[in-house]
Scaffold this motif. Structure first.
Motif, PDB file in Angstrom:
ATOM      1  N   ARG A  50      16.591  24.366 123.983  1.00 20.86           N
ATOM      2  CA  ARG A  50      15.278  23.725 123.821  1.00 20.86           C
ATOM      3  C   ARG A  50      14.166  24.783 123.911  1.00 20.86           C
ATOM      4  O   ARG A  50      13.240  24.796 123.109  1.00 20.86           O
ATOM      5  N   GLU A  51      14.286  25.690 124.857  1.00 22.05           N
ATOM      6  CA  GLU A  51      13.273  26.747 125.007  1.00 22.05           C
ATOM      7  C   GLU A  51      13.239  27.649 123.775  1.00 22.05           C
ATOM      8  O   GLU A  51      12.163  27.977 123.263  1.00 22.05           O
ATOM      9  N   MET A  52      14.408  28.036 123.269  1.00 21.54           N
ATOM     10  CA  MET A  52      14.462  28.872 122.067  1.00 21.54           C
ATOM     11  C   MET A  52      13.824  28.139 120.888  1.00 21.54           C
ATOM     12  O   MET A  52      13.014  28.711 120.162  1.00 21.54           O
ATOM     13  N   HIS A  53      14.175  26.867 120.729  1.00 23.47           N
ATOM     14  CA  HIS A  53      13.626  26.076 119.632  1.00 23.47           C
ATOM     15  C   HIS A  53      12.095  25.992 119.742  1.00 23.47           C
ATOM     16  O   HIS A  53      11.390  26.123 118.747  1.00 23.47           O
ATOM     17  N   ASN A  54      11.587  25.810 120.943  1.00 24.50           N
ATOM     18  CA  ASN A  54      10.132  25.728 121.146  1.00 24.50           C
ATOM     19  C   ASN A  54       9.422  27.040 120.845  1.00 24.50           C
ATOM     20  O   ASN A  54       8.256  27.044 120.463  1.00 24.50           O
ATOM     21  N   HIS A  55      10.104  28.160 121.000  1.00 19.30           N
ATOM     22  CA  HIS A  55       9.513  29.463 120.660  1.00 19.30           C
ATOM     23  C   HIS A  55       9.532  29.710 119.151  1.00 19.30           C
ATOM     24  O   HIS A  55       8.719  30.470 118.634  1.00 19.30           O
ATOM     25  N   LEU A  56      10.453  29.088 118.454  1.00 19.88           N
ATOM     26  CA  LEU A  56      10.557  29.286 117.012  1.00 19.88           C
ATOM     27  C   LEU A  56       9.385  28.638 116.257  1.00 19.88           C
ATOM     28  O   LEU A  56       8.988  29.117 115.197  1.00 19.88           O
ATOM     29  N   ILE A  57       8.844  27.574 116.801  1.00 25.30           N
ATOM     30  CA  ILE A  57       7.773  26.851 116.104  1.00 25.30           C
ATOM     31  C   ILE A  57       6.528  27.724 115.923  1.00 25.30           C
ATOM     32  O   ILE A  57       6.074  27.915 114.794  1.00 25.30           O
TER      33      ILE A  57
END
Length: 76
Positions: A50-57
């Motif tokens: 979830r943290e990685m995905h949130n940084h990708l945005i």
């Protein structure tokens, strides 16, 4: 500003655009894999996903903005 700076700003966008497009391709693959992990039962609750995905945005937004800016500058 260097004496030849104007020349490079106006005429030398191809290498920059090439690298930005390579970067976009890499990001497409990372985003696809990241999203896929949420749909695989064994990895749907993987720690840090979830943290990685949130940084990708925000990274995607800045990368797309950079490509658009370089394409606009190339046309000038």
């Amino acid at each position: 500003m260097y004496p030849n700076d104007y020349y490079y700003r106006v005429n030398n966008w191809e290498p920059i655009l090439y690298m930005l497009h390579q970067s976009l391709y890499a990001e497409e693959m990372v985003c696809a894999m990241s999203s896929e992990l949420f749909h695989i039962p064994e990895t749907k609750d993987l720690k840090g996903s979830r943290e990685m995905h949130n940084h990708l945005i925000p990274a995607s937004y800045h990368r797309v903005t950079a490509v658009g800016s370089a394409q606009r500058a190339k046309k000038w």
